[in-house]
Design a protein around this motif. Structure first.
Motif, PDB file in Angstrom:
ATOM      1  N   LEU A  56       0.841  -1.297   0.008  1.00  0.00           N
ATOM      2  CA  LEU A  56      -0.387  -0.124  -0.066  1.00  0.00           C
ATOM      3  C   LEU A  56       0.751   1.138  -0.151  1.00  0.00           C
ATOM      4  N   GLU A  57       1.962   1.254   0.919  1.00  0.00           N
ATOM      5  CA  GLU A  57       2.883   2.896   0.714  1.00  0.00           C
ATOM      6  C   GLU A  57       2.727   2.694  -0.673  1.00  0.00           C
ATOM      7  N   GLN A  58       4.026   1.398  -0.933  1.00  0.00           N
ATOM      8  CA  GLN A  58       4.037   2.030  -2.688  1.00  0.00           C
ATOM      9  C   GLN A  58       3.263   2.592  -3.707  1.00  0.00           C
ATOM     10  N   LEU A  59       1.550   1.800  -3.638  1.00  0.00           N
ATOM     11  CA  LEU A  59       1.102   2.359  -4.324  1.00  0.00           C
ATOM     12  C   LEU A  59       1.020   3.918  -4.173  1.00  0.00           C
ATOM     13  N   ARG A  90      -2.048   2.127  10.998  1.00  0.00           N
ATOM     14  CA  ARG A  90      -1.095   2.294  10.490  1.00  0.00           C
ATOM     15  C   ARG A  90      -1.559   3.066   8.797  1.00  0.00           C
ATOM     16  N   GLN A  91      -2.641   3.114   8.714  1.00  0.00           N
ATOM     17  CA  GLN A  91      -2.602   4.082   7.354  1.00  0.00           C
ATOM     18  C   GLN A  91      -3.441   5.182   7.348  1.00  0.00           C
ATOM     19  N   ILE A  92      -3.406   5.560   8.454  1.00  0.00           N
ATOM     20  CA  ILE A  92      -3.193   6.743   9.607  1.00  0.00           C
ATOM     21  C   ILE A  92      -2.097   7.595   8.740  1.00  0.00           C
ATOM     22  N   GLU A  93      -0.693   6.805   8.918  1.00  0.00           N
ATOM     23  CA  GLU A  93       0.282   7.536   9.915  1.00  0.00           C
ATOM     24  C   GLU A  93       0.957   7.263   8.330  1.00  0.00           C
ATOM     25  N   LEU A  94       0.228   6.504   6.718  1.00  0.00           N
ATOM     26  CA  LEU A  94       1.234   6.827   5.763  1.00  0.00           C
ATOM     27  C   LEU A  94      -0.198   7.529   5.250  1.00  0.00           C
ATOM     28  N   ALA A  95      -1.050   7.972   5.938  1.00  0.00           N
ATOM     29  CA  ALA A  95      -1.437   9.359   5.135  1.00  0.00           C
ATOM     30  C   ALA A  95      -1.340  10.766   4.914  1.00  0.00           C
ATOM     31  N   GLU A  96      -1.483  10.066   6.349  1.00  0.00           N
ATOM     32  CA  GLU A  96      -0.233  11.507   7.345  1.00  0.00           C
ATOM     33  C   GLU A  96       1.362  11.817   6.683  1.00  0.00           C
ATOM     34  N   LYS A  97       2.392  10.476   6.261  1.00  0.00           N
ATOM     35  CA  LYS A  97       3.359  10.163   5.315  1.00  0.00           C
ATOM     36  C   LYS A  97       3.095  11.232   4.274  1.00  0.00           C
ATOM     37  N   LEU A  98       2.755  10.497   3.015  1.00  0.00           N
ATOM     38  CA  LEU A  98       2.143  10.440   2.431  1.00  0.00           C
ATOM     39  C   LEU A  98       1.756  12.322   1.771  1.00  0.00           C
ATOM     40  N   HIS A  99       0.920  12.136   2.786  1.00  0.00           N
ATOM     41  CA  HIS A  99       0.037  13.866   2.341  1.00  0.00           C
ATOM     42  C   HIS A  99      -1.207  14.098   1.681  1.00  0.00           C
ATOM     43  N   LYS A 100      -2.105  13.338   2.097  1.00  0.00           N
ATOM     44  CA  LYS A 100      -3.043  12.370   1.035  1.00  0.00           C
ATOM     45  C   LYS A 100      -3.880  12.097   2.013  1.00  0.00           C
ATOM     46  N   PRO A 101      -5.573  12.857   2.089  1.00  0.00           N
ATOM     47  CA  PRO A 101      -6.938  12.804   2.362  1.00  0.00           C
ATOM     48  C   PRO A 101      -6.876  11.349   2.889  1.00  0.00           C
ATOM     49  N   MET A 102      -7.995  11.389   4.069  1.00  0.00           N
ATOM     50  CA  MET A 102      -8.267   9.763   4.323  1.00  0.00           C
ATOM     51  C   MET A 102      -9.781   9.416   4.162  1.00  0.00           C
ATOM     52  N   VAL A 103     -10.492   8.056   3.294  1.00  0.00           N
ATOM     53  CA  VAL A 103     -11.146   8.222   3.113  1.00  0.00           C
ATOM     54  C   VAL A 103     -12.238   7.031   4.008  1.00  0.00           C
ATOM     55  N   ILE A 104     -13.004   7.354   5.124  1.00  0.00           N
ATOM     56  CA  ILE A 104     -12.835   6.433   6.335  1.00  0.00           C
ATOM     57  C   ILE A 104     -14.184   5.863   6.164  1.00  0.00           C
ATOM     58  N   HIS A 105     -13.727   4.822   6.540  1.00  0.00           N
ATOM     59  CA  HIS A 105     -15.282   3.518   6.797  1.00  0.00           C
ATOM     60  C   HIS A 105     -15.390   3.257   7.953  1.00  0.00           C
ATOM     61  N   SER A 106     -16.766   4.214   8.499  1.00  0.00           N
ATOM     62  CA  SER A 106     -17.192   3.964  10.196  1.00  0.00           C
ATOM     63  C   SER A 106     -18.314   3.699  10.647  1.00  0.00           C
ATOM     64  N   VAL A 107     -18.512   2.007  11.289  1.00  0.00           N
ATOM     65  CA  VAL A 107     -19.904   1.378  11.203  1.00  0.00           C
ATOM     66  C   VAL A 107     -19.723   1.281  13.070  1.00  0.00           C
TER      67      VAL A 107
END
Length: 211
Positions: A56-59, A90-107
């Protein structure tokens, strides 16, 4: 090129610059045209999640990947809650590192979502996709700086609590035409569909293309 109007779809038929297609790391093809969000859904966290996170980090570094996700928490997932939280973090950290927004699934994950938002204090925007909650939940999420995206099914009363500059539209897994959805939402908001469309496109420009 006009900014995106539909920020979240899983449709295999949609490969265009009009939408953001949500896919898993194992599905994303960097050679495809269009815009994408790529993430590990809480339903589909496998034993090899560490390997998937590395992939994921690469993509996510590809320019056509505009966001990380969908990622988050689902109380109905068979995956252990602790593992869902770990992979979400881990995905939040990745979004911060690569400066991209998060699309969140929350149930059933509001408490976790707000706890992580408070503890991590992310700089990148968080968008809760497919929001169907009531007005009090909408206000709670908005007060913590989140954006909300609505699809074919939503709570009209809650919709009217969302400022236009915090609102997004999506088709998700439905076959609803995004322009039909825009007209329906505009009618519930008692505004002109063109006005709503302009706001949504402005919001997508701000969050996904201004960085």
């Amino acid at each position: 090129m006009d900014p995106v109007l539909n920020i979240h779809t899983h449709s295999d038929a949609v490969y265009s610059y009009a939408v953001i297609r949500s896919v898993s790391p194992t599905v994303f093809d960097p050679s495809c045209k269009g815009w994408f969000s790529v993430g590990i859904h809480p339903w589909y966290i496998r034993d090899n999640y560490q390997e998937e996170l590395t992939i994921l980090e690469q993509l996510v570094s590809f320019p056509q990947v505009l966001a990380v996700g969908e990622a988050g928490y689902d109380k109905f997932s068979a995956v252990m809650p602790e593992l869902q939280e770990l992979v979400f973090r881990r995905q939040i950290e990745l979004a911060e590192k690569l400066h991209k927004p998060m699309v969140i699934h929350s149930v059933g994950g509001t408490e976790l979502l707000l706890r992580l938002k408070k503890n991590i204090q992310p700089q990148m925007p968080w968008i809760v996709h497919g929001f169907r909650g009531k007005s009090h939940l909408a206000r709670q999420l908005l007060n913590h700086g989140l954006y909300l995206s609505v699809g074919e099914y939503y709570n009209p009363e809650a919709l009217r609590t969302i400022p236009l500059e915090k609102l997004f539209l999506e088709s998700d897994e439905s076959d609803v035409d995004i322009y039909t959805l825009c007209q329906k939402v505009a009618a519930d908001l008692q505004i002109d569909p063109g006005t709503l469309e302009a706001y949504i496109r402005q919001n997508t420009e701000k969050l996904f293309f201004s960085g």
